[in-house]
Design an enzyme around this catalytic site. Sequence first.
Site, mmCIF file in Angstrom:
data_model
loop_
_atom_site.group_PDB
_atom_site.id
_atom_site.type_symbol
_atom_site.label_atom_id
_atom_site.label_comp_id
_atom_site.label_asym_id
_atom_site.label_seq_id
_atom_site.Cartn_x
_atom_site.Cartn_y
_atom_site.Cartn_z
ATOM 1 N N GLU A 40 3.978 -3.281 12.621
ATOM 2 C CA GLU A 40 2.883 -2.328 12.471
ATOM 3 C C GLU A 40 1.758 -3.050 11.758
ATOM 4 O O GLU A 40 1.886 -3.453 10.602
ATOM 5 C CB GLU A 40 3.280 -1.087 11.671
ATOM 6 N N ASN A 82 0.804 -1.227 0.000
ATOM 7 C CA ASN A 82 0.000 0.000 0.000
ATOM 8 C C ASN A 82 0.838 1.280 0.000
ATOM 9 O O ASN A 82 0.408 2.303 -0.520
ATOM 10 C CB ASN A 82 -0.968 -0.003 1.191
ATOM 11 N N GLY A 99 1.942 -5.079 8.029
ATOM 12 C CA GLY A 99 0.910 -5.848 7.345
ATOM 13 C C GLY A 99 -0.245 -6.161 8.275
ATOM 14 O O GLY A 99 -0.529 -5.418 9.223
ATOM 15 N N LYS A 159 12.156 -8.467 1.680
ATOM 16 C CA LYS A 159 11.156 -9.031 0.782
ATOM 17 C C LYS A 159 10.060 -7.998 0.547
ATOM 18 O O LYS A 159 9.176 -7.823 1.378
ATOM 19 C CB LYS A 159 10.531 -10.300 1.353
ATOM 20 N N GLU A 165 -11.501 -4.245 10.131
ATOM 21 C CA GLU A 165 -10.831 -3.284 9.258
ATOM 22 C C GLU A 165 -11.225 -3.559 7.809
ATOM 23 O O GLU A 165 -11.157 -4.689 7.336
ATOM 24 C CB GLU A 165 -9.317 -3.399 9.414
#
EC number: 1.2.1.16
Length: 519
Positions: A256, A160, A234, A183, A388
């Site tokens: 996070e 994102n 993620g 990665k 979410e």
Amino acid sequence: MPDVAQITVAPERAAQLTRLIRATGTETRTTVSPLSGADVATIPVSTDQDVLDAFAAARVAQLTWARTSLRRRKKALLRLHDLVLKHQDELLDLVQLESGKARAHAFDEVLHTALTGRYYGRRLARILGPHRRGGVYPVLTSVRQHQRPKGVVGLITPWNYPLSMALVDGLAAVAAGNAVVHKPDSQAPLTALAIIELMYRAGFPKDLWQVVSGAGSVIGSAIIANADYICFTGSTATGKRIAAQCSERLIGCSLELGGKNPMIVLPGADVEKAVEGTVTAAFSSAGQLCVSIERIYVHESIYARYRDALAERLSHLAFGANADWEVEMGTLVSPAQLATIEKHVADALDHGATLVSGGRARPDIAPWFHEPTVLEDVPPAALCFAEETFGPLVSLYPYRSVGEAVQAANSTVYGLNASVWGPTRRARKVAERLRAGTVNVNEGFAATFGSIGAPMGGMKESGTGRRQGAEGLLRFTETQSIGVQRLMPVSGPAFLSRRTFRSLLTVGLGLLRRLTTRA
């Protein structure tokens, strides 16, 4: 006016970037742009052996890098700041091409990345340099605190924010003397590779930052099994699995994770400014932002005015999947993201919610575009009440008392970001009552997100650890204290009995206690 056809990457440029990936096998995959659904690039896929080789090379490079002076690291960080700004046009194109966000929101990533390089470049010595600590005996004992790098950091980054999230955590890691095995997300590897290429040009050694490619479910375990520290951004579900794997090896991690971020609009708030702030807070990057607002609590005295003004503002929002700087919202990144928001909207309506604005997919704009959507009367049984969405969907709730709003805002397993709108002094007091790692007053998320000196991270199931600020650098280090004792041992001089020394020490401590109390 620019259109989607102008946002491309030349095949030879894509091939040049993908050569930075450590991949020796024959397996490849093709990435697709959310702007048009067209193929972007063929990406080589790494094997577990490639991951092992990446760590081996990184460990050799890290031993030399750890001995590199803070002054040299500072120069590389500040050169990177300049290079990011100089090459921002290509970076903006790649961010848009791989994430689908509006160009203005892509620039947020360029700015965040440059500011991070400048912040750590200017403050590196102050944060990492040796610090004197009080010794057990004044003058006789001296103690210095040192920060030693962890070693090799495993970095797993999301799609994102493919530029800033690819770099800002890892940049702090290498600034602290570590190497990185990275990665990037499978959706957006070219953006990450482009900024890593600029790191090399800025003066960071090539072997210091190793890039591997592939699904996290395939090579993620190999990264965790070999790293000295893991940094992950993620989902909460994946973060929990990573934390469990790290705990088995007794290595640290910073995570996070998700958020169901609230906004509170207080009585006395400027409704027009709050509405404009909502557009940015909820619909930047099409809501695909960990700190994006998804729940809005508005005092009943201004609820109807706020709701109607928000619906009116959104009816004129500029949509697009192109390089026009005036576009206010871009597209979702994938069919999966579109399916999630469609599911959440349909489920809420089935449970009795009311549609205030939006509510439709718009394939005429981009394959996976969805209108910014506002709901009210969302019951607890609806999926989007607590889950979410990670898309352009917000729910509105009126409240009577501020205490009621605070309780509702805190009634979630998440605690990443929050926003409060109203008279500054009162809003700040409300902000202090919210259980979130960052809280922004009269702003959605940018006041904290853009302030690189301010630590940023989540409470509760929104994660652990902090990026940015001194904490964002120190998490990649081990603290070492070195004490030097002079003239006599801590246990006392040899010519005094232990009983006598105890009596003298007791008297001395009493005197020091009274002196420090008077001071």
